[in-house]
Design a protein around this motif. Structure first.
Motif, mmCIF file in Angstrom:
data_model
loop_
_atom_site.group_PDB
_atom_site.id
_atom_site.type_symbol
_atom_site.label_atom_id
_atom_site.label_comp_id
_atom_site.label_asym_id
_atom_site.label_seq_id
_atom_site.Cartn_x
_atom_site.Cartn_y
_atom_site.Cartn_z
ATOM 1 N N ASP A 145 0.395 -1.404 -0.205
ATOM 2 C CA ASP A 145 -0.223 0.283 -0.266
ATOM 3 C C ASP A 145 1.137 0.818 -0.143
ATOM 4 O O ASP A 145 2.396 0.993 0.035
ATOM 5 C CB ASP A 145 -0.748 0.341 0.999
ATOM 6 N N GLN A 146 0.486 2.572 -0.096
ATOM 7 C CA GLN A 146 1.002 3.815 -0.340
ATOM 8 C C GLN A 146 1.645 4.098 0.744
ATOM 9 O O GLN A 146 3.070 4.499 0.659
ATOM 10 C CB GLN A 146 0.261 4.290 -1.372
ATOM 11 N N ILE A 189 5.349 -3.952 -9.056
ATOM 12 C CA ILE A 189 4.860 -3.664 -10.108
ATOM 13 C C ILE A 189 3.483 -3.146 -10.520
ATOM 14 O O ILE A 189 2.342 -2.648 -10.579
ATOM 15 C CB ILE A 189 5.972 -2.923 -10.577
ATOM 16 N N ARG A 190 3.389 -4.546 -11.325
ATOM 17 C CA ARG A 190 2.113 -5.046 -12.271
ATOM 18 C C ARG A 190 1.429 -6.316 -11.765
ATOM 19 O O ARG A 190 2.511 -7.441 -11.322
ATOM 20 C CB ARG A 190 2.864 -5.144 -13.722
ATOM 21 N N HIS A 191 0.438 -6.940 -11.692
ATOM 22 C CA HIS A 191 -0.153 -7.982 -12.007
ATOM 23 C C HIS A 191 0.116 -8.719 -12.650
ATOM 24 O O HIS A 191 0.842 -8.276 -13.649
ATOM 25 C CB HIS A 191 -1.537 -7.880 -11.489
ATOM 26 N N TRP A 222 0.475 -0.523 -9.242
ATOM 27 C CA TRP A 222 0.195 1.310 -8.301
ATOM 28 C C TRP A 222 -0.358 2.555 -9.132
ATOM 29 O O TRP A 222 0.051 1.932 -10.504
ATOM 30 C CB TRP A 222 1.743 2.182 -7.286
ATOM 31 N N GLU A 223 -0.812 2.767 -8.288
ATOM 32 C CA GLU A 223 -2.219 4.749 -9.742
ATOM 33 C C GLU A 223 -1.754 4.452 -10.948
ATOM 34 O O GLU A 223 -1.304 5.061 -11.895
ATOM 35 C CB GLU A 223 -2.795 5.727 -8.231
ATOM 36 N N ASN A 224 0.837 5.244 -9.719
ATOM 37 C CA ASN A 224 1.556 5.389 -10.727
ATOM 38 C C ASN A 224 2.735 4.970 -10.968
ATOM 39 O O ASN A 224 3.754 5.487 -9.898
ATOM 40 C CB ASN A 224 1.190 7.263 -10.573
ATOM 41 N N SER A 225 2.830 3.701 -11.055
ATOM 42 C CA SER A 225 4.071 2.970 -11.534
ATOM 43 C C SER A 225 5.254 3.377 -12.001
ATOM 44 O O SER A 225 6.777 3.264 -11.438
ATOM 45 C CB SER A 225 3.475 1.553 -12.245
#
Length: 108
Positions: free
Chosen positions: A13-14, A66-68, A75-78
């Protein structure tokens, strides 16, 4: 084999991500950084990063997805996350398997 326990922290999480970068940017730059990325290919120009593993010590390691597996960004902005990772690498001694590839893909 060693009896040593390694704490593996998966950042999901962020808040955890922000805490990680605050911690990591405060680590003495003379400390070696173990760095490894997982990608979907071998071409440095087209490979997409799926996750990043980092460690500053033998006792603790971090993994940042970073990616599923579907390719969707975690993330909202990888791009911002990758940029922060790239800045973290600057001026550090890296311990890496296929390190040149990992660094070049991170920069792309």
């Amino acid at each position: 084999m060693s009896d040593q326990t390694i704490e593996c922290i998966v950042i999901t999480d962020q808040h955890e991500l922000d805490e990680f970068f605050e911690y990591a940017n405060g680590v003495d730059p003379s400390i070696h950084l173990a760095y490894d990325i997982e990608t979907d290919g071998l071409n440095i120009k087209t490979a997409r990063i799926f996750g990043v593993g980092l460690a500053f010590s033998e006792e603790q390691a971090f993994y940042i997805p970073i990616r599923h597996p579907s390719g969707e960004e975690f993330w909202e902005n990888s791009i911002v996350v990758i940029s922060k990772l790239e800045n973290l690498l600057k001026g550090r001694q890296l311990l890496a398997h296929n390190g040149i590839y990992d660094v070049l893909v991170t920069k792309n």
